[in-house]
Design a protein around this motif. Structure first.
Motif, PDB file in Angstrom:
ATOM      1  N   CYS A   1      50.213  49.490  60.910  1.00  0.00           N
ATOM      2  CA  CYS A   1      50.122  48.624  59.713  1.00  0.00           C
ATOM      3  C   CYS A   1      49.090  49.181  58.712  1.00  0.00           C
ATOM      4  N   GLU A   2      49.037  48.592  57.539  1.00  0.00           N
ATOM      5  CA  GLU A   2      48.044  49.001  56.528  1.00  0.00           C
ATOM      6  C   GLU A   2      47.493  47.782  55.786  1.00  0.00           C
ATOM      7  N   ASN A   3      46.206  47.868  55.433  1.00  0.00           N
ATOM      8  CA  ASN A   3      45.563  46.778  54.678  1.00  0.00           C
ATOM      9  C   ASN A   3      45.553  47.137  53.202  1.00  0.00           C
ATOM     10  N   TRP A   4      46.427  46.552  52.418  1.00  0.00           N
ATOM     11  CA  TRP A   4      46.552  46.891  51.001  1.00  0.00           C
ATOM     12  C   TRP A   4      45.725  45.928  50.146  1.00  0.00           C
ATOM     13  N   PHE A   5      44.828  46.513  49.376  1.00  0.00           N
ATOM     14  CA  PHE A   5      44.072  45.759  48.359  1.00  0.00           C
ATOM     15  C   PHE A   5      44.642  46.206  47.023  1.00  0.00           C
ATOM     16  N   VAL A   6      45.305  45.293  46.334  1.00  0.00           N
ATOM     17  CA  VAL A   6      45.929  45.640  45.048  1.00  0.00           C
ATOM     18  C   VAL A   6      45.156  44.931  43.952  1.00  0.00           C
ATOM     19  N   LEU A   7      44.730  45.703  42.956  1.00  0.00           N
ATOM     20  CA  LEU A   7      43.966  45.109  41.839  1.00  0.00           C
ATOM     21  C   LEU A   7      44.591  45.542  40.526  1.00  0.00           C
ATOM     22  N   VAL A   8      44.798  44.582  39.634  1.00  0.00           N
ATOM     23  CA  VAL A   8      45.142  44.956  38.254  1.00  0.00           C
ATOM     24  C   VAL A   8      44.114  44.323  37.336  1.00  0.00           C
ATOM     25  N   ASN A   9      43.832  45.006  36.233  1.00  0.00           N
ATOM     26  CA  ASN A   9      42.892  44.452  35.269  1.00  0.00           C
ATOM     27  C   ASN A   9      43.548  43.257  34.592  1.00  0.00           C
ATOM     28  N   ALA A  10      42.776  42.207  34.418  1.00  0.00           N
ATOM     29  CA  ALA A  10      43.320  40.978  33.831  1.00  0.00           C
ATOM     30  C   ALA A  10      42.337  40.498  32.761  1.00  0.00           C
ATOM     31  N   PRO A  11      42.816  39.683  31.821  1.00  0.00           N
ATOM     32  CA  PRO A  11      41.906  39.206  30.778  1.00  0.00           C
ATOM     33  C   PRO A  11      40.894  38.219  31.336  1.00  0.00           C
ATOM     34  N   TYR A  12      39.753  38.125  30.670  1.00  0.00           N
ATOM     35  CA  TYR A  12      38.846  37.030  31.021  1.00  0.00           C
ATOM     36  C   TYR A  12      39.530  35.723  30.638  1.00  0.00           C
ATOM     37  N   LEU A  13      39.056  34.616  31.196  1.00  0.00           N
ATOM     38  CA  LEU A  13      39.743  33.336  31.020  1.00  0.00           C
ATOM     39  C   LEU A  13      39.704  32.890  29.555  1.00  0.00           C
ATOM     40  N   SER A  14      40.839  32.411  29.086  1.00  0.00           N
ATOM     41  CA  SER A  14      40.915  31.853  27.730  1.00  0.00           C
ATOM     42  C   SER A  14      42.128  30.934  27.689  1.00  0.00           C
ATOM     43  N   PRO A  15      42.259  30.123  26.644  1.00  0.00           N
ATOM     44  CA  PRO A  15      43.428  29.227  26.589  1.00  0.00           C
ATOM     45  C   PRO A  15      44.748  29.988  26.488  1.00  0.00           C
ATOM     46  N   ALA A  16      44.686  31.310  26.257  1.00  0.00           N
ATOM     47  CA  ALA A  16      45.934  32.065  26.066  1.00  0.00           C
ATOM     48  C   ALA A  16      46.765  32.180  27.345  1.00  0.00           C
ATOM     49  N   TYR A  17      46.155  31.937  28.521  1.00  0.00           N
ATOM     50  CA  TYR A  17      46.935  32.083  29.758  1.00  0.00           C
ATOM     51  C   TYR A  17      46.474  31.074  30.794  1.00  0.00           C
ATOM     52  N   GLU A  18      47.437  30.383  31.401  1.00  0.00           N
ATOM     53  CA  GLU A  18      47.102  29.361  32.406  1.00  0.00           C
ATOM     54  C   GLU A  18      47.410  29.897  33.799  1.00  0.00           C
ATOM     55  N   TRP A  19      46.357  30.259  34.514  1.00  0.00           N
ATOM     56  CA  TRP A  19      46.570  30.822  35.847  1.00  0.00           C
ATOM     57  C   TRP A  19      47.074  29.773  36.841  1.00  0.00           C
ATOM     58  N   GLU A  20      46.664  28.502  36.672  1.00  0.00           N
ATOM     59  CA  GLU A  20      47.101  27.467  37.642  1.00  0.00           C
ATOM     60  C   GLU A  20      48.622  27.453  37.725  1.00  0.00           C
ATOM     61  N   ARG A  21      49.259  27.594  36.570  1.00  0.00           N
ATOM     62  CA  ARG A  21      50.715  27.464  36.555  1.00  0.00           C
ATOM     63  C   ARG A  21      51.429  28.776  36.864  1.00  0.00           C
ATOM     64  N   ASN A  22      50.751  29.893  36.536  1.00  0.00           N
ATOM     65  CA  ASN A  22      51.481  31.167  36.519  1.00  0.00           C
ATOM     66  C   ASN A  22      51.123  32.150  37.624  1.00  0.00           C
ATOM     67  N   ALA A  23      50.154  31.799  38.472  1.00  0.00           N
ATOM     68  CA  ALA A  23      49.657  32.785  39.448  1.00  0.00           C
ATOM     69  C   ALA A  23      50.768  33.314  40.358  1.00  0.00           C
ATOM     70  N   GLU A  24      51.574  32.396  40.904  1.00  0.00           N
ATOM     71  CA  GLU A  24      52.617  32.823  41.848  1.00  0.00           C
ATOM     72  C   GLU A  24      53.639  33.722  41.150  1.00  0.00           C
ATOM     73  N   THR A  25      53.981  33.339  39.909  1.00  0.00           N
ATOM     74  CA  THR A  25      54.969  34.129  39.163  1.00  0.00           C
ATOM     75  C   THR A  25      54.424  35.526  38.898  1.00  0.00           C
ATOM     76  N   TYR A  26      53.135  35.591  38.542  1.00  0.00           N
ATOM     77  CA  TYR A  26      52.565  36.914  38.249  1.00  0.00           C
ATOM     78  C   TYR A  26      52.499  37.758  39.528  1.00  0.00           C
ATOM     79  N   ALA A  27      52.156  37.105  40.651  1.00  0.00           N
ATOM     80  CA  ALA A  27      52.109  37.844  41.919  1.00  0.00           C
ATOM     81  C   ALA A  27      53.501  38.398  42.243  1.00  0.00           C
TER      82      ALA A  27
END
Ligand code: FAD
Length: 498
Positions: free
Chosen positions: A372-398
């Motif tokens: 097996c392998e332990n994958w740590f995946v990171l993408v750069n993301a914006p700092y928090l602002s009203p332009a994006y709602e992570w509560e609603r969109n996290a699963e979709t983005y994943a």
């Protein structure tokens, strides 16, 4: 120091806080570290599940001499605490056209790698490495290894050196002056993300990061990057530092413009002559100080600075192995300007992101069950602002990211264990400023001068040791921040200011 030892309280057991605590304890202070989490390290964390081990924060460690210095100044040998292994390759870079390039510390070996993909760029690489070495010689002292520079410090530099700081061009412009191949331009531009900035906006001075990684190398602490947090905590305790976990500071008390102690969540109080905040500077002014003129000025100053980018993390316990991957891997997006525009202009997670994939199991096979392998995946993301709602969109983005990964032939299948961290969760876990993971961005020419200094301007006895203070974010810089804060304490103590 007098017969009674002065008491210093450090708010936070992140890398910056522990570094400051070690330095102060080594100089005779009685030090108490108060940490809201139940472990050291702050953003430098670890997750274990079903036989997998992951670092949850930093994965690339550079500037080994900084870590060495902290231990040697405390009379210790780094090797007795950490086994730092050099990484070969440092990173394996992948592009959409099928190019794969290994970044290697050895200059001749790196030139051979570059010659393999584009022989015309070898001379440019040699010139670039001379340019960044010179940049490092000129800027490391005023910008990294001493207190925050002022314009006057720059005026004191010989003119030839002052010009070499290269603050008028952007990073990207200076890189383009050395390379024509878009792949190599992208590779060296990536170093802007090491402090959460954009290569299209940051001053070329930040090209110094290329020297730090390519000439000095990248290191991996065997056992995981989290070992650094454990080593710092061990050293701090050996020096007599008291570390209290699960304890949140709710207030920094002051009397006549000078700190007098801190109040904890349970309403108990610790009196102190010195308070070092490892908590984010914005948080200190917004939440921990009484709302007087000093707090308002501090909030105004911090409010004028742009936070660094945040990150979206996926930890995947993958039940297969991919031999073509290295310890650090980058899969570049084919439109880098659009990626940074999404992050810093539109403030949305980039639809077409560059993927960073770290597999510590490549160096430490015990970090995943056999096969097996332990994958740590990171993408750069914006700092928090009203332009994006992570509560609603996290699963979709994943789900979107997994699709992007499949496009690269990276099929995580049905992971045995899985966890994600959104910018919103990072903010909730560690506090801070809009989920920024490196403090403030360096997206302007003046950022290095405007970043909060290690000594609070209006509150005597209050100091800052974190990625949100001088000299900025990233593990080695945060250590330097802790060292600079403790140097300010000593200066003030000797001058009778506290
Ligand atoms: C996903 C991710 C990937 C990263 N990758 C890299 C990398 O590869 N290389 C690199 O060099 N850097 C990387 N970084 C950045 C690096 O982790 C940070 O710059 C560094 O760890 C910050 O250290 P710090 O001491 O400033 O703050 P923190 O780690 O944020 O520590 C601050 C501590 O203060 C505590 N605290 C805050 N408020 C209070 C309070 N009121 N009372 C008590 N305790 C409090 C917090 O709980 C926390 O433990 C990454 C960060 C993240 C999140």
């Amino acid at each position: 120091m007098g017969a009674t030892r002065q008491h210093a309280v450090v708010i936070g057991a992140g890398v910056g806080g522990l570094t400051a605590a070690i330095r102060l304890a080594g100089r005779g202070y009685r030090v108490t570290v108060v940490e809201q989490l139940d472990r050291p390290g702050g953003k430098m964390g670890e997750w274990r599940a079903a036989g997998f081990r992951f670092d949850t924060g930093p994965s690339v460690v550079t500037m080994r001499p900084v870590i060495e210095r902290l231990f040697s100044e405390a009379g210790r040998h780094l090797e007795d605490y950490l086994d730092l292994a050099p990484l070969h390759p440092i990173t394996r870079y992948h592009w959409r056209d099928g190019t794969v390039l290994d970044a290697l510390q050895d200059e001749e070996a790196m030139c051979a790698e570059i010659a393999r993909i584009n022989p015309r760029e070898v001379d440019g690489y040699r010139r670039f490495m001379r340019y960044v070495a010179e940049l490092h010689r000129v800027v490391s002292r005023p910008f990294l290894y001493s207190r925050q520079p002022g314009w006057r410090d720059l005026l004191r530099l010989p003119l030839a050196d002052a010009l070499k700081i290269d603050a008028l061009r952007t990073m990207h412009q200076a890189i383009r002056a050395h390379f024509r191949d878009p792949r190599l331009i992208q590779l060296f531009s990536r170093f802007a993300t090491y402090n959460g900035s954009s290569p299209y906006r940051s001053p070329a001075t930040l090209n110094v990061i290329a020297h730090v990684e390519m000439a000095q190398g990248a290191w991996y602490p065997r056992g995981g990057v989290y070992q650094i947090a454990l080593a710092l905590e061990r050293l701090a305790r050996e020096l007599g530092v008291e570390v209290r976990y699960g304890s949140r500071v709710t207030k920094i008390e002051t009397m006549n413009g000078k700190v007098s102690g801190v109040v904890l969540e349970d309403a108990s109080r610790l009196s102190a002559t010195v308070v070092v905040a490892n908590a984010d500077v914005s948080d200190v002014y917004r939440r921990l100080l009484d709302d007087g003129p000093a707090a308002q000025r501090g909030q105004r100053q911090a409010g004028q600075l742009e936070p660094s980018c945040s990150g979206f993390v996926m930890l995947l316990g993958v039940t297969r192995q991919t031999p073509r991957l290295a310890h650090h891997n980058i899969f570049f997006s084919d439109d880098y300007p659009a990626e940074f525009s999404a992050i810093f202009d539109q403030r949305i997670p980039p639809p077409n992101p560059t993927l960073y994939l770290c597999i510590t199991g490549k160096t430490d096979p015990a970090h995943a069950p056999a096969g097996c392998e332990n994958w740590f995946v990171l993408v750069n993301a914006p700092y928090l602002s009203p332009a994006y709602e992570w509560e609603r969109n996290a699963e979709t983005y994943a789900a979107h990211l997994k699709e992007v990964m499949r496009g690269w032939g990276l099929d995580a299948g049905d992971p045995a264990v899985e966890r994600i961290y959104t910018p919103l969760q990072l903010q909730a876990m560690y506090g801070g400023n809009a989920g920024a993971i490196y403090g403030f961005s360096s997206n302007t020419r003046t950022a290095a001068f405007r970043r909060p200094s290690n000594r609070a301007r209006d509150v005597r006895g209050l100091y800052f040791a974190s990625g949100s203070a001088h000299p900025g974010g990233g593990v080695p810089l945060v250590m330097l921040s802790g060292m600079a804060a403790s140097a300010c304490v000593e200066e003030d103590m000797q001058a009778g200011r506290i």
